[in-house]
Design an enzyme around this catalytic site. Structure first.
Site, PDB file in Angstrom:
ATOM      1  N   CYS A  16       0.719  -1.196   0.079  1.00  0.00           N
ATOM      2  CA  CYS A  16      -0.126  -0.016  -0.092  1.00  0.00           C
ATOM      3  C   CYS A  16       0.976   1.202  -0.035  1.00  0.00           C
ATOM      4  O   CYS A  16       2.013   1.228   0.477  1.00  0.00           O
ATOM      5  CB  CYS A  16      -1.183   0.139   1.158  1.00  0.00           C
ATOM      6  SG  CYS A  16      -2.542   1.212   0.949  1.00  0.00           S
ATOM      7  N   ASP A 139      -6.803  -2.860  10.973  1.00  0.00           N
ATOM      8  CA  ASP A 139      -5.776  -2.216  11.201  1.00  0.00           C
ATOM      9  C   ASP A 139      -5.402  -2.013  12.670  1.00  0.00           C
ATOM     10  O   ASP A 139      -6.268  -2.226  13.476  1.00  0.00           O
ATOM     11  CB  ASP A 139      -5.841  -1.011  10.200  1.00  0.00           C
ATOM     12  CG  ASP A 139      -4.424  -0.080  10.157  1.00  0.00           C
ATOM     13  OD1 ASP A 139      -3.393  -0.728  10.461  1.00  0.00           O
ATOM     14  OD2 ASP A 139      -4.290   0.603   9.120  1.00  0.00           O
TER      15      ASP A 139
END
Length: 220
Positions: A16, A139
């Site tokens: 990412c 996350d």
């Protein structure tokens, strides 16, 4: 560019916050399944839509392109999706299940909803969003007042996920590194993992050797 074959049942990797073609090449050559393009301007990994369109065009066939946005309204999504060929939308803010449903219906693209965990009290949000999102991303929860919702480089307590199952695909994020990702996969049972700062030599600068080491460790 030819991407290496991925073994059935292996762990899928998302790199990412890619900001240049070299990062895309490294991700593809290492065998990553996804790349993330960050459209949150405060992030050091931000890519303006015009630049992101060039990066997306550079990605080889089979490397899924994920657009990360934080609490976007329709106008913000239109600006990105009118210019950048995207395969999936990642909502990384405080979007409600209702908003996730709206985005899916409006754009006809799969939506990954990110949920930050700090303790067991946050797990209910995963269950609430599972009903409407195509994928979940688990996350580390950013502390109150933090300028960024993710990319902190800090892990959460992986034991929170031990033994938990969801019907939808889910992805583990939060401070993963080449040295820790194998243990994170073992403890959580994750079949997909996401990394950003863990493969950087400076904020927003990806390193090809770290990307290769991360993918190798995750998929070993």
């Amino acid at each position: 560019m030819t991407r290496p074959p991925v073994s059935a049942g292996s762990v899928a990797v998302k790199i990412c916050g890619i900001t240049d073609e070299a990062g895309i090449d490294a991700a593809a050559e290492a065998g990553a399944r996804y790349i993330g393009l960050n459209f949150f301007p405060p992030s050091p990994r931000y890519a303006a839509p015009e630049r992101a369109a060039v990066l997306a065009a550079h990605a080889p066939l089979g490397l899924a392109k994920v657009a990360l946005l934080v609490d976007p309204d329709d106008a913000a999504l239109d600006v990105v999706l009118d210019v950048v060929p995207i395969d999936m939308i990642q909502l990384h803010g405080h979007e409600s299940p209702e908003r996730v449903s709206e985005v899916r219906a409006r754009y006809g693209l799969p939506v990954m909803k990110a949920i930050g965990l700090a303790g067991p009290e946050d797990l209910a949000l995963l269950d609430a969003h599972e009903a409407v999102a195509d994928q979940l991303l688990v996350d580390t929860k950013a502390p109150p007042g933090a300028p960024l919702p993710g990319g902190t480089g800090m892990p959460f307590d992986w034991s929170l996920l031990a033994g938990r199952k969801w019907r939808k695909p889910w992805m583990l994020a939060g401070g993963l590194k080449p040295e820790t990702v194998a243990e994170a996969v073992r403890l959580t049972g994750a079949r997909q993992v996401d990394v950003s700062s863990g493969v950087e030599v400076a904020r927003g600068v990806k390193d090809a050797d770290l990307i290769r080491a991360f993918v190798a460790a995750a998929t070993a």
